[in-house]
Motif scaffolding. Sequence first.
Motif, PDB file in Angstrom:
ATOM      1  N   GLY A 130       0.799  -1.217   0.000  1.00  0.00           N
ATOM      2  CA  GLY A 130       0.000   0.000   0.000  1.00  0.00           C
ATOM      3  C   GLY A 130       0.830   1.264   0.000  1.00  0.00           C
TER       4      GLY A 130
ATOM      5  N   THR B 131       0.016   6.012  -0.052  1.00  0.00           N
ATOM      6  CA  THR B 131      -0.895   7.120  -0.325  1.00  0.00           C
ATOM      7  C   THR B 131      -0.090   8.382  -0.576  1.00  0.00           C
ATOM      8  OG1 THR B 131      -2.748   8.455   0.512  1.00  0.00           O
ATOM      9  CG2 THR B 131      -1.136   7.708   2.130  1.00  0.00           C
TER      10      THR B 131
ATOM     11  N   TRP C 119      -1.630   8.364   7.456  1.00  0.00           N
ATOM     12  CA  TRP C 119      -2.706   7.611   6.814  1.00  0.00           C
ATOM     13  C   TRP C 119      -2.284   6.181   6.517  1.00  0.00           C
ATOM     14  CZ3 TRP C 119      -3.165  12.246   2.988  1.00  0.00           C
ATOM     15  CH2 TRP C 119      -3.663  13.350   3.686  1.00  0.00           C
ATOM     16  N   ASN C 120      -1.000   5.970   6.176  1.00  0.00           N
ATOM     17  CA  ASN C 120      -0.521   4.602   5.990  1.00  0.00           C
ATOM     18  C   ASN C 120      -0.694   3.799   7.275  1.00  0.00           C
ATOM     19  OD1 ASN C 120       0.248   4.723   3.277  1.00  0.00           O
ATOM     20  ND2 ASN C 120       2.289   5.497   3.755  1.00  0.00           N
TER      21      ASN C 120
ATOM     22  N   VAL D 155      -4.424   3.002   7.776  1.00  0.00           N
ATOM     23  CA  VAL D 155      -4.860   1.919   6.893  1.00  0.00           C
ATOM     24  C   VAL D 155      -4.339   0.573   7.402  1.00  0.00           C
ATOM     25  CG1 VAL D 155      -4.574   0.946   4.582  1.00  0.00           C
ATOM     26  CG2 VAL D 155      -5.194   3.357   4.858  1.00  0.00           C
TER      27      VAL D 155
ATOM     28  N   VAL E 191      -9.317   1.908   2.831  1.00  0.00           N
ATOM     29  CA  VAL E 191      -8.933   3.180   2.205  1.00  0.00           C
ATOM     30  C   VAL E 191     -10.085   4.180   2.200  1.00  0.00           C
ATOM     31  CG1 VAL E 191      -7.182   2.070   0.776  1.00  0.00           C
ATOM     32  CG2 VAL E 191      -9.487   2.397  -0.159  1.00  0.00           C
TER      33      VAL E 191
ATOM     34  N   ARG F 173     -10.836   9.674   7.880  1.00  0.00           N
ATOM     35  CA  ARG F 173      -9.404   9.946   7.986  1.00  0.00           C
ATOM     36  C   ARG F 173      -9.174  11.164   8.868  1.00  0.00           C
ATOM     37  NH1 ARG F 173      -7.167   9.373   2.238  1.00  0.00           N
ATOM     38  NH2 ARG F 173      -7.591   7.210   2.805  1.00  0.00           N
TER      39      ARG F 173
ATOM     40  N   ALA G 218      -5.334   6.779  -0.936  1.00  0.00           N
ATOM     41  CA  ALA G 218      -4.721   5.534  -0.472  1.00  0.00           C
ATOM     42  C   ALA G 218      -5.065   4.378  -1.402  1.00  0.00           C
ATOM     43  CB  ALA G 218      -5.175   5.227   0.952  1.00  0.00           C
TER      44      ALA G 218
ATOM     45  N   VAL H 247      -4.417  -0.018  -1.781  1.00  0.00           N
ATOM     46  CA  VAL H 247      -3.997  -1.239  -1.089  1.00  0.00           C
ATOM     47  C   VAL H 247      -4.342  -2.456  -1.931  1.00  0.00           C
ATOM     48  CG1 VAL H 247      -4.385  -2.743   0.904  1.00  0.00           C
ATOM     49  CG2 VAL H 247      -4.215  -0.303   1.250  1.00  0.00           C
TER      50      VAL H 247
ATOM     51  N   ASP I 139      -8.847   4.609  -3.206  1.00  0.00           N
ATOM     52  CA  ASP I 139      -9.447   5.671  -2.414  1.00  0.00           C
ATOM     53  C   ASP I 139     -10.512   6.430  -3.201  1.00  0.00           C
ATOM     54  OD1 ASP I 139      -9.871   7.905  -0.715  1.00  0.00           O
ATOM     55  OD2 ASP I 139      -7.798   7.816  -0.015  1.00  0.00           O
TER      56      ASP I 139
END
Length: 529
Positions: free
Chosen positions: A417, A419, A428-429, A432, A447, A451, A502, A504, A519
């Motif tokens: 993944g 972003t 954010w990683n 997730v 995703v 957030r 994001a 993944v 995302d």
Amino acid sequence: MVGSERRAVLAARRMVVAAHPAVSAAGHRVLAEGGNAVDATLAMAAMCWLALPGQCGIGGDAFAVVREPDGRVWTVGGSGFGPDGAEPGFHGDGPVPTRGALSVAVPGAVGALSALHRQGASRSLDELWRPAVEAAETGVACSAKTHRDVADNVDLVRGDAGLAAMFLPHGSVPAPGARLTFPEFAATLKTLAAAPESFYDGELAHRAVDHLRALGAPFSGAEWQACAVPLTGPPVTGTYGELTVHQTPLPTPGWMMLQQAAVCDGVLSGLPALGGDAVHWLAAAARRAFADRFAFCGSDNDAWQDLLTTAATAAAREDIRSGRLAPPAGTRPDGDTTSTVAVDDSGRAVSFIHSLAFTFGSGVTVPGTGIVLNNRFGRGAYTLAGHPNEARPRRRPLHTLNAWIATDARGRLRFVGNTPGGDGQVQWNMQVLSHLADHGLDPQQAVSAPRFTIYPGSDADTLGDAPELRCEDRLGDDVLAAVAAHGHRVRRLGPWEAGGSALVIAADHETGSLAGGADPRQDGVALGD
């Protein structure tokens, strides 16, 4: 609430995900024709330069993490130095400018992609980049994102002849769907497909350096030659539960995701997903990481290693439990970046990210080439005397880009993944990763989840701003009130306004299939078969 808006999951044995449908299509085509995940990544990178030109380009930087079918993991890092003539004091008492020639660092993307190709590709660059060359020559539909980028930065675009020719071809902002052609860029891409080294010690290099010098940036040309060989080697790694997380090394902030993971490991799995306590722990861990980065770290020291020790992790946890939030450093979690993920049917995986830093970077193009130059030096380097990230010749400024892959206890691929989003990325990683590992969300749910972002982080341009926690209001009034009670100054955002894009892919070893998520905050799509 978590991910309820988009829950469809694509199951496949090979897959790509990108932030634009044309980019995903380019990568999927390569996989379908027998190419591997590195081939697909290289094809997607070139198509990104056309489909999302405000976010990335030949004149930007790039990083990748690659997992081979045998379990070996390696990385490529492409970022460059500022001008050799920019000694401490060159910029006076103020910061490095964030636009214009003085903001430019030597671009690392071409070197990174060349190394990625040498070490992992099965097809020639000419073959992989030919569709992008043809698209540049025949025209690319202006996306809604590019339309907004040009509209929001029209004065910057109008101020550079090369940018204006590409993005204001009729003197006005192109409407979504309008055809944009890039003949000079197509010629440059052909040249680089045949000889990528020419970007650092050839005609393209000389044209770039001469133009920047004419605009007042004290490049010597030697710093360009020094960046021809990118940073390659093993990832930095940490654990989260039973997973091993592989991240990009310096100058990226990959270690910051690992620090947050260490601080939150074993805590979040026992808390309700995206409840007030979980949001507080994630936000406080991120705030600690940025404070530590600002206090100790540069691209050429190993201070980050001391921040991942058992003792440092325990101290950070105790501070959070005691209600002590780390002091702010300073940045905005902005910037335009884009990324891709790819997994082929042999289990090879690539997480790739590239950027110009701000939208359209420095706002400077190399005449006659279609190359837009980054503003990474202005965004990343400090002018604080003696700081480990002080702007100095042959010191790479600290970066925001990072990419990650997670493997299980047997070394098998579990997640790949990344972003975009400036200093939002490492936050954010981590969010997730927690959604996936702690609460079993599928990739699309992970995703799409609400957030939140601590502000400021540690970039150069807004040091000292007042701290706040920017939260999408989908978290709900009760959660936001609980987070505020933990001492965070909450700023409410619209339901999808936190930013990022994001991506993944998750590997399910019981079914032998892949699942992907893109995302909904951008136009991404997962494609596989």
